[in-house]
Design a protein around this motif. Structure first.
Motif, PDB file in Angstrom:
ATOM      1  N   LYS A 262      13.797  42.437 -46.180  1.00 22.75           N
ATOM      2  CA  LYS A 262      12.958  43.590 -45.896  1.00 22.75           C
ATOM      3  C   LYS A 262      13.472  44.310 -44.655  1.00 22.75           C
ATOM      4  O   LYS A 262      13.756  43.712 -43.638  1.00 22.75           O
ATOM      5  CB  LYS A 262      11.529  43.114 -45.661  1.00 22.75           C
ATOM      6  CG  LYS A 262      10.563  44.183 -45.276  1.00 22.75           C
ATOM      7  CD  LYS A 262       9.243  43.526 -44.873  1.00 22.75           C
ATOM      8  CE  LYS A 262       8.333  44.393 -44.103  1.00 22.75           C
ATOM      9  NZ  LYS A 262       8.873  45.260 -43.120  1.00 22.75           N
ATOM     10  N   LYS A 263      13.591  45.620 -44.766  1.00 22.93           N
ATOM     11  CA  LYS A 263      14.024  46.422 -43.615  1.00 22.93           C
ATOM     12  C   LYS A 263      12.830  46.675 -42.696  1.00 22.93           C
ATOM     13  O   LYS A 263      11.685  46.701 -43.148  1.00 22.93           O
ATOM     14  CB  LYS A 263      14.626  47.732 -44.096  1.00 22.93           C
ATOM     15  CG  LYS A 263      15.912  47.535 -44.886  1.00 22.93           C
ATOM     16  CD  LYS A 263      16.393  48.841 -45.492  1.00 22.93           C
ATOM     17  CE  LYS A 263      17.657  48.672 -46.282  1.00 22.93           C
ATOM     18  NZ  LYS A 263      17.625  47.713 -47.339  1.00 22.93           N
ATOM     19  N   ALA A 264      13.089  46.846 -41.411  1.00 23.97           N
ATOM     20  CA  ALA A 264      12.015  46.997 -40.425  1.00 23.97           C
ATOM     21  C   ALA A 264      11.075  48.154 -40.744  1.00 23.97           C
ATOM     22  O   ALA A 264       9.875  48.058 -40.524  1.00 23.97           O
ATOM     23  CB  ALA A 264      12.609  47.174 -39.032  1.00 23.97           C
ATOM     24  N   ASP A 265      11.610  49.242 -41.284  1.00 20.63           N
ATOM     25  CA  ASP A 265      10.766  50.415 -41.555  1.00 20.63           C
ATOM     26  C   ASP A 265      10.207  50.441 -42.981  1.00 20.63           C
ATOM     27  O   ASP A 265       9.531  51.388 -43.368  1.00 20.63           O
ATOM     28  CB  ASP A 265      11.540  51.704 -41.267  1.00 20.63           C
ATOM     29  CG  ASP A 265      12.777  51.865 -42.150  1.00 20.63           C
ATOM     30  OD1 ASP A 265      13.187  50.882 -42.802  1.00 20.63           O
ATOM     31  OD2 ASP A 265      13.324  52.976 -42.167  1.00 20.63           O
ATOM     32  N   GLU A 266      10.458  49.413 -43.747  1.00 17.97           N
ATOM     33  CA  GLU A 266       9.984  49.358 -45.126  1.00 17.97           C
ATOM     34  C   GLU A 266       8.503  48.994 -45.156  1.00 17.97           C
ATOM     35  O   GLU A 266       8.094  47.972 -44.616  1.00 17.97           O
ATOM     36  CB  GLU A 266      10.794  48.319 -45.911  1.00 17.97           C
ATOM     37  CG  GLU A 266      10.481  48.279 -47.367  1.00 17.97           C
ATOM     38  CD  GLU A 266      11.368  47.304 -48.119  1.00 17.97           C
ATOM     39  OE1 GLU A 266      11.137  47.138 -49.316  1.00 17.97           O
ATOM     40  OE2 GLU A 266      12.279  46.716 -47.516  1.00 17.97           O
ATOM     41  N   LYS A 267       7.712  49.840 -45.783  1.00 20.31           N
ATOM     42  CA  LYS A 267       6.259  49.653 -45.791  1.00 20.31           C
ATOM     43  C   LYS A 267       5.721  49.141 -47.123  1.00 20.31           C
ATOM     44  O   LYS A 267       4.523  48.965 -47.273  1.00 20.31           O
ATOM     45  CB  LYS A 267       5.551  50.977 -45.453  1.00 20.31           C
ATOM     46  CG  LYS A 267       5.984  51.599 -44.141  1.00 20.31           C
ATOM     47  CD  LYS A 267       5.576  50.768 -42.966  1.00 20.31           C
ATOM     48  CE  LYS A 267       5.935  51.482 -41.677  1.00 20.31           C
ATOM     49  NZ  LYS A 267       5.975  50.646 -40.536  1.00 20.31           N
ATOM     50  N   THR A 268       6.580  48.916 -48.101  1.00 23.68           N
ATOM     51  CA  THR A 268       6.113  48.501 -49.419  1.00 23.68           C
ATOM     52  C   THR A 268       6.208  46.999 -49.645  1.00 23.68           C
ATOM     53  O   THR A 268       5.873  46.528 -50.729  1.00 23.68           O
ATOM     54  CB  THR A 268       6.906  49.227 -50.520  1.00 23.68           C
ATOM     55  OG1 THR A 268       8.288  48.887 -50.389  1.00 23.68           O
ATOM     56  CG2 THR A 268       6.726  50.726 -50.429  1.00 23.68           C
ATOM     57  N   ALA A 269       6.673  46.269 -48.644  1.00 26.76           N
ATOM     58  CA  ALA A 269       6.819  44.819 -48.780  1.00 26.76           C
ATOM     59  C   ALA A 269       6.614  44.159 -47.431  1.00 26.76           C
ATOM     60  O   ALA A 269       6.576  44.814 -46.391  1.00 26.76           O
ATOM     61  CB  ALA A 269       8.206  44.479 -49.331  1.00 26.76           C
TER      62      ALA A 269
END
Length: 137
Positions: free
Chosen positions: A36-43
């Protein structure tokens, strides 16, 4: 009380993802994955879930101790930073801020330490955890 959650994983480690369902709560089909990437809000990922469990448990424990002592609480806000080095969680940092009526900063810090020692999730982890406590006026 027993709490049951179920995690399901699909695919390989790099490209796959999982979902979490908690039987008796609003957690339903929460997506988790390791990359998961730091700015990813879907997971989310297990570190964030662990931090959420620790911060919410800590807030409830601190609130319990303050309420039992007769204090009126406007709010408690706890952040948890989990540090992971080489796939090993090395430490947890708790930061709590609260607005509590008729309490001194020193006494608030004493209750904060008591809650740190009494938090069931924190005790389960048995890892060194730092604490920063501050009271808002």
């Amino acid at each position: 009380m027993k709490a049951k959650t179920t995690s399901i994983w699909h695919g390989n480690f790099k490209d796959g993802k999982g979902s979490i369902v908690a039987e008796h709560s609003a957690l339903h089909s929460i997506v988790y994955k390791p990359n998961k990437k730091a700015d990813e809000k879907t997971a989310t990922n297990p570190d964030e879930l662990l931090g959420a469990a620790h911060s919410s448990c800590y807030n409830m424990t601190l609130n319990y101790y303050l309420t039992e002592a007769g204090y009126s609480i406007d709010f408690l806000e706890t952040s948890v930073v989990i540090t992971d080095k080489n796939k090993v969680i090395t430490n947890i940092d708790l930061m709590v801020t609260g607005k509590v009526h008729d309490i001194t900063n020193d006494l608030f810090k004493q209750f904060a330490e008591k809650a740190k020692a009494g938090c069931p999730v924190g005790n389960l982890l048995k890892i060194e955890a730092s604490l920063t406590a501050s009271l808002q006026q």
